[in-house]
Design an enzyme around this catalytic site. Structure first.
Site, PDB file in Angstrom:
ATOM      1  N   LYS A   1     -18.561  10.151  13.939  1.00 57.03           N
ATOM      2  CA  LYS A   1     -18.692  11.370  13.132  1.00 57.03           C
ATOM      3  C   LYS A   1     -17.537  11.435  12.143  1.00 57.03           C
ATOM      4  CE  LYS A   1     -21.454  14.988  13.757  1.00 57.03           C
ATOM      5  NZ  LYS A   1     -22.909  14.763  13.751  1.00 57.03           N
TER       6      LYS A   1
ATOM      7  N   THR B   1     -23.127  11.342  17.989  1.00 57.32           N
ATOM      8  CA  THR B   1     -22.026  11.742  17.101  1.00 57.32           C
ATOM      9  C   THR B   1     -21.800  13.252  17.195  1.00 57.32           C
ATOM     10  OG1 THR B   1     -23.357  12.075  15.100  1.00 57.32           O
ATOM     11  CG2 THR B   1     -22.598   9.835  15.542  1.00 57.32           C
ATOM     12  N   ASP B   2     -22.832  13.984  17.558  1.00 61.53           N
ATOM     13  CA  ASP B   2     -22.679  15.426  17.770  1.00 61.53           C
ATOM     14  C   ASP B   2     -21.751  15.707  18.965  1.00 61.53           C
ATOM     15  OD1 ASP B   2     -23.661  18.107  16.876  1.00 61.53           O
ATOM     16  OD2 ASP B   2     -24.219  18.220  19.007  1.00 61.53           O
TER      17      ASP B   2
ATOM     18  N   PHE C   1       9.032  -1.303 -18.861  1.00 63.09           N
ATOM     19  CA  PHE C   1       8.207  -2.444 -18.451  1.00 63.09           C
ATOM     20  C   PHE C   1       8.240  -3.462 -19.585  1.00 63.09           C
ATOM     21  CE2 PHE C   1       4.033  -4.608 -17.821  1.00 63.09           C
ATOM     22  CZ  PHE C   1       4.355  -5.208 -16.609  1.00 63.09           C
TER      23      PHE C   1
ATOM     24  N   ARG D   1       9.398   4.731 -20.846  1.00 62.73           N
ATOM     25  CA  ARG D   1       8.000   5.170 -20.771  1.00 62.73           C
ATOM     26  C   ARG D   1       7.849   6.285 -19.739  1.00 62.73           C
ATOM     27  NH1 ARG D   1       4.649   0.596 -17.187  1.00 62.73           N
ATOM     28  NH2 ARG D   1       6.014   0.737 -15.363  1.00 62.73           N
TER      29      ARG D   1
ATOM     30  N   VAL E   1       6.469  -0.745 -11.523  1.00 58.58           N
ATOM     31  CA  VAL E   1       5.977  -0.078 -10.317  1.00 58.58           C
ATOM     32  C   VAL E   1       6.256  -0.982  -9.112  1.00 58.58           C
ATOM     33  CG1 VAL E   1       3.921   0.790  -9.143  1.00 58.58           C
ATOM     34  CG2 VAL E   1       4.202   1.181 -11.598  1.00 58.58           C
ATOM     35  N   GLN E   2       6.038  -2.292  -9.306  1.00 54.47           N
ATOM     36  CA  GLN E   2       6.221  -3.250  -8.223  1.00 54.47           C
ATOM     37  C   GLN E   2       7.625  -3.146  -7.627  1.00 54.47           C
ATOM     38  OE1 GLN E   2       4.532  -3.852 -11.061  1.00 54.47           O
ATOM     39  NE2 GLN E   2       3.083  -5.542 -10.864  1.00 54.47           N
TER      40      GLN E   2
ATOM     41  N   ASN F   1      -1.239   3.226 -11.505  1.00 55.88           N
ATOM     42  CA  ASN F   1      -0.347   3.497 -12.634  1.00 55.88           C
ATOM     43  C   ASN F   1      -1.120   4.369 -13.611  1.00 55.88           C
ATOM     44  OD1 ASN F   1       1.674   3.438 -14.505  1.00 55.88           O
ATOM     45  ND2 ASN F   1       1.663   1.211 -14.823  1.00 55.88           N
TER      46      ASN F   1
ATOM     47  N   HIS G   1      -1.596   5.961 -16.775  1.00 57.16           N
ATOM     48  CA  HIS G   1      -1.015   5.714 -18.094  1.00 57.16           C
ATOM     49  C   HIS G   1      -1.071   6.951 -19.007  1.00 57.16           C
ATOM     50  CE1 HIS G   1      -1.150   1.551 -16.838  1.00 57.16           C
ATOM     51  NE2 HIS G   1      -2.464   1.598 -16.709  1.00 57.16           N
TER      52      HIS G   1
HETATM   53  O1  LIG Z   1       4.883  -1.317 -13.727  1.00 59.23           O
HETATM   54  C1  LIG Z   1       3.954  -1.974 -14.245  1.00 59.23           C
HETATM   55  N1  LIG Z   1       3.475  -3.056 -13.587  1.00 59.23           N
HETATM   56  C2  LIG Z   1       2.454  -3.831 -14.110  1.00 59.23           C
HETATM   57  O2  LIG Z   1       2.032  -4.836 -13.477  1.00 59.23           O
HETATM   58  C3  LIG Z   1       1.932  -3.436 -15.356  1.00 59.23           C
HETATM   59  N2  LIG Z   1       0.940  -3.955 -16.138  1.00 59.23           N
HETATM   60  C4  LIG Z   1       0.840  -3.136 -17.222  1.00 59.23           C
HETATM   61  O3  LIG Z   1       0.001  -3.299 -18.148  1.00 59.23           O
HETATM   62  N3  LIG Z   1       1.744  -2.121 -17.147  1.00 59.23           N
HETATM   63  C5  LIG Z   1       2.445  -2.298 -16.004  1.00 59.23           C
HETATM   64  N4  LIG Z   1       3.449  -1.582 -15.443  1.00 59.23           N
END
Ligand SMILES: O=c1[nH]c(=O)c2[nH]c(=O)[nH]c2[nH]1
Length: 302
Positions: free
Chosen positions: A11, A58-59, A160, A177, A228-229, A255, A257
């Site tokens: 459920k 599931t009830d 970036f 950014r 971000v990575q 991400n 944008h």
């Molecule tokens: O932090 C980022 N990682 C990416 O892999 C990526 N690729 C992208 O187009 N912008 C960004 N920004």
């Protein structure tokens, strides 16, 4: 001959609200959660031979969640999910694994005239606290705790650049950014032997959630982000250090944008580069960056 290679049922979207009334102070505390229960075991014949004798309805699962909510604490969610999943594998001999997901929604106490109100709450965001417990016969309980839906944005402090550039690339290097994402951050606990082991760990669950949330927010705000990575890896590293009973930390970050808008066509209006003030938030497509980080020497590989 067809072969049933995997089977799981249950459920989903069981919505539960529980109130605690403190008689001495008249202060009430509320919890609202959405629960999913999925069972595995000797249930193949229900699919292949119309044999309903192996089906726990599931009830019935829904009723069980209500009853266990009444009989047991529903917080921390790691404990409640373990109670529910253990119930199913111990109550039904032919059920060998129970997956229980508990999504806890925010009801934050109101402050009225500078004082915490005894029984009024507000929803301060779509963020949820998510827990998935899997009780597997003879294999203990595995738990992943998570923060989901926490929307964050920083208006500077993110860059970036120096990424792969070839004939498919149009994105310019960016040194300043906007960075925005909806955090999905999970931490997987070392496997618990059983319910007693989970019970003895109870104080650590809220502490870990607090640590993960604080580290996520602080690192997002203060890191001079190269990507971000890299920022998410720093978050994982700190959570592993702060919560020793956790074996792995994972993030999934879209991400979100925000594009600059060139307005120079309108009377030479300057709105790009250092003059950018008005941006166009994008819904899609979006980047999606994920990782899992474990401790050095641990056997699990990405
Ligand atoms: O932090 C980022 N990682 C990416 O892999 C990526 N690729 C992208 O187009 N912008 C960004 N920004």
């Amino acid at each position: 001959m067809p072969q049933l290679t995997s089977a799981r049922y249950g459920k989903d979207n069981i919505r539960v609200y529980k109130v605690h009334r403190d008689q001495a102070t008249s202060v009430q505390t509320v919890v609202e959660m959405t629960v999913c229960v999925l069972l595995e075991g000797e249930i193949d014949t229900s699919y292949t031979q119309a044999d309903n004798s192996v089906i726990v309805a599931t009830d019935t699962m829904k009723n069980t969640v209500y009853i266990l909510s009444k009989q047991h604490p529903v917080t921390p969610p790691e404990l409640f999910a373990s109670i529910v999943s253990t119930h199913f594998i111990t109550t039904y001999k032919h059920i060998h694994a129970a997956h229980v997901k508990v999504v806890t929604h925010r009801w934050t106490r109101m402050t009225v005239d500078g004082k915490p109100h005894p029984h009024s709450f507000f929803r301060d965001g779509a963020e949820t606290r998510n827990v998935e417990a899997v009780a597997r016969e003879g294999q203990g309980i595995s738990i992943r705790s998570a923060i989901a839906g926490l929307l964050v944005l920083k208006s500077t402090g993110s860059a970036f650049h120096d990424f792969v550039r070839d004939e498919y690339t149009s994105l310019p290097d960016v040194y300043d950014r906007i960075l925005s994402t909806e955090v999905d951050c999970g931490w997987t606990w070392n496997t618990f032997d059983g319910l007693d082991h989970v019970k003895s760990t109870v104080p650590k669950f809220d502490e870990a959630w607090n640590n993960a949330r604080t580290i996520t927010i602080k690192t997002f705000a203060t890191d001079s982000s190269a990507s971000v990575q890299n920022t998410m890896y720093k978050m994982c590293d700190q959570i592993l250090a702060a919560v020793p009973a956790v074996a792995a930390v994972d993030y999934s970050l879209p991400n979100k944008h925000y594009f600059e808008i060139d307005l120079s066509w309108h009377k030479g209006l300057k709105n790009t580069g250092k003059d950018a003030e008005v941006y166009a938030p994008q819904s899609n497509p979006n980047g999606l960056i994920q990782c899992t980080v474990t401790r050095q020497g641990s056997s699990s590989k990405l």
